[in-house]
Design a protein around this motif. Structure first.
Motif, short mmCIF file in Angstrom:
data_model
loop_
_atom_site.label_atom_id
_atom_site.label_comp_id
_atom_site.label_asym_id
_atom_site.label_seq_id
_atom_site.Cartn_x
_atom_site.Cartn_y
_atom_site.Cartn_z
N PRO A 37 43.45 70.96 -3.72
CA PRO A 37 44.57 71.12 -4.66
C PRO A 37 45.90 71.28 -3.93
O PRO A 37 45.93 71.75 -2.79
CB PRO A 37 44.21 72.43 -5.38
CG PRO A 37 43.49 73.22 -4.32
CD PRO A 37 42.74 72.22 -3.48
N ALA A 38 46.98 70.90 -4.58
CA ALA A 38 48.31 71.28 -4.08
C ALA A 38 48.44 72.80 -4.26
O ALA A 38 47.60 73.43 -4.90
CB ALA A 38 49.38 70.54 -4.88
N LEU A 65 47.10 74.67 -7.27
CA LEU A 65 47.49 74.01 -8.52
C LEU A 65 46.32 73.24 -9.13
O LEU A 65 46.50 72.14 -9.67
CB LEU A 65 48.70 73.11 -8.28
CG LEU A 65 50.00 73.87 -7.99
CD1 LEU A 65 51.15 72.91 -7.72
CD2 LEU A 65 50.37 74.81 -9.15
N GLY A 66 45.12 73.82 -9.04
CA GLY A 66 43.93 73.31 -9.73
C GLY A 66 43.79 71.80 -9.72
O GLY A 66 43.49 71.19 -8.69
N PRO A 67 44.03 71.17 -10.90
CA PRO A 67 43.77 69.72 -10.99
C PRO A 67 44.83 68.85 -10.32
O PRO A 67 44.65 67.64 -10.25
CB PRO A 67 43.78 69.47 -12.51
CG PRO A 67 44.65 70.55 -13.06
CD PRO A 67 44.44 71.75 -12.18
N LEU A 68 45.91 69.43 -9.83
CA LEU A 68 46.92 68.61 -9.14
C LEU A 68 46.65 68.67 -7.65
O LEU A 68 46.76 69.73 -7.03
CB LEU A 68 48.33 69.13 -9.43
CG LEU A 68 48.76 69.15 -10.88
CD1 LEU A 68 50.24 69.49 -10.98
CD2 LEU A 68 48.50 67.81 -11.55
N VAL A 334 49.83 73.98 -15.85
CA VAL A 334 48.65 73.84 -14.99
C VAL A 334 47.86 75.14 -14.96
O VAL A 334 48.44 76.22 -14.81
CB VAL A 334 49.12 73.51 -13.55
CG1 VAL A 334 47.93 73.45 -12.60
CG2 VAL A 334 49.90 72.21 -13.51
N ASP A 335 46.53 75.00 -15.12
CA ASP A 335 45.63 76.15 -14.94
C ASP A 335 45.14 76.10 -13.49
O ASP A 335 44.41 75.18 -13.11
CB ASP A 335 44.45 76.02 -15.92
CG ASP A 335 43.39 77.09 -15.69
OD1 ASP A 335 43.46 77.81 -14.67
OD2 ASP A 335 42.48 77.19 -16.53
N PRO A 336 45.54 77.07 -12.67
CA PRO A 336 45.25 77.00 -11.22
C PRO A 336 43.76 76.92 -10.89
O PRO A 336 43.40 76.44 -9.82
CB PRO A 336 45.83 78.31 -10.68
CG PRO A 336 46.85 78.72 -11.69
CD PRO A 336 46.35 78.25 -13.01
#
Ligand code: DP6
Length: 353
Positions: A37-38, A65-68, A334-336
């Motif tokens: 993740p970022a 940043l979970g999905p990012l 964003v959900d981390p």
């Protein structure tokens, strides 16, 4: 702060020290693939004690940043081939030169070159640096390809050699990167904290798109060398780090947000005072910061942080989502801890099943 001269092959020495007798062994499988993740720093990494090894002057602490982030797959090859987001990287692209130099650290007789395919799940225009997730995913994919089975702290050392903030992208959630004292950097590594905060959210608020005039690497260097305010930075970080750690223990958002926002503004103050100055803020940045303060006055618990650019990242809890979506329709929330949307499966990520 020590400024010991480091030889150009200091990175190779660091790699061989981490891998020990595993260095130079042939790949253990045909492909290594990983997601990382970022991350957004709540207490920033700003200034290096060693520019070759990306050794920081201070500790820093981030939230993933979970999905990012970035998916990377790596295979041994007869010559280097790099694809990023479905496009071949041109040999003269600076990203290509940087990646080639990084991979030089891992080439051996059995594996002279690599085929690397990276895909960012961070929209290019999201204002989130992708070098952190890119180099962390490369380090984890190399670990899988060669079968090294490194611990998160060791992966962090390898990722740091690609980009400093990548040291913190080796895990989900809150991660602390300790600056370390050694000149070889082996104790400068990040490790995940046990603290979790399931209701915490990060909002990406883009106020301006487009390339920036000064890159973060150059801005960081200029601050360390010329900013009269930089001398106060290490003490600012130490105090903000204490605050953030206490806030995480107490799940106290006001304490967390106040420290993170103050830390980001202090970092920008060092930039504004550098010579020549580095001013990433635009009028839209200032209006957005004023809007965050106005929301707080109205009772919405939200704080902002910023990196080396004009855009904001907001910190808030899930119960404020509605109010924030109404006021800032462009906010990307964003959900981390949620990596379900991160894309392709089959890759490994420490801490992710
Ligand atoms: C403002 O990690 O991109 O985002 O080590 O030179 O690759 P290099 O720098 P980089 O710098 C990130 C700076 C920051 C703050 C942070 O992420 O802590």
């Amino acid at each position: 702060m020590s400024r010991r001269a480091v030889l150009p092959d200091a990175r190779r020495r660091a790699v061989t020290a981490v891998l020990g007798r595993q260095w130079g062994r042939p790949p253990a499988r045909a492909v290594g693939a990983a997601y990382a993740p970022a991350n957004v720093a709540l207490v920033k990494y700003w200034g290096k004690r060693d520019e070759v090894l990306n050794l920081p002057n201070t500790d820093s602490l981030s939230l993933s940043l979970g999905p990012l982030g970035t998916w990377t797959s790596i295979r041994p090859s007869d010559r280097d081939r790099f694809r990023m987001n479905g496009r071949c990287l041109a040999a003269n692209d600076p990203a290509c030169t940087r990646l080639r130099a990084y991979l030089d650290l891992f080439r051996g007789p059995e594996c002279p070159a690599f085929e690397v395919e990276s895909r960012n799940t961070v929209p290019t225009a999201a204002g989130v640096a992708s070098s952190a997730s890119a180099y962390a995913s490369i380090a984890i994919a190399l670990d899988m390809l060669f079968g090294w089975r490194l611990a998160p702290g060791e992966l962090s050392v390898l990722a740091r050699l690609g980009s400093g903030s990548a040291a913190r992208s080796i895990a989900l959630g809150f991660v602390r990167w300790r600056r370390g004292r050694r000149s070889d950097g082996l104790d400068s590594r990040a490790e995940p904290l046990s603290a979790t905060w399931p209701g915490l959210r990060v909002g990406l608020w883009m106020v301006r798109r487009g390339a920036k005039a000064v890159g973060s690497r150059e801005a960081m260097r200029r601050c360390g060398r010329t900013s009269p305010l930089y001398a106060a930075w290490p003490a600012t970080v130490a105090a903000d780090l204490r605050e953030v750690l206490a806030a995480l223990r107490a799940r106290d958002l006001e304490r967390l947000g106040t420290a993170a926002e103050g830390n980001a503004l202090a970092m920008h103050a060092t930039m504004i005072a550098a010579r020549p100055p580095v001013i990433y803020w635009t009028g839209a940045t200032l209006r957005a910061l004023a809007e965050v303060a106005a929301l707080r006055r109205e009772g919405v618990a939200v704080w902002a942080t910023m990196d080396a650019g004009p855009n904001l990242k907001l910190l808030f809890e899930v119960r404020e989502e509605r109010a924030l979506r109404e006021r800032i329709p462009a906010l990307r929330i964003v959900d981390p801890w949620d990596v379900r949307d991160a894309g392709a499966g089959g890759a490994e990520m420490p801490g992710v099943e």
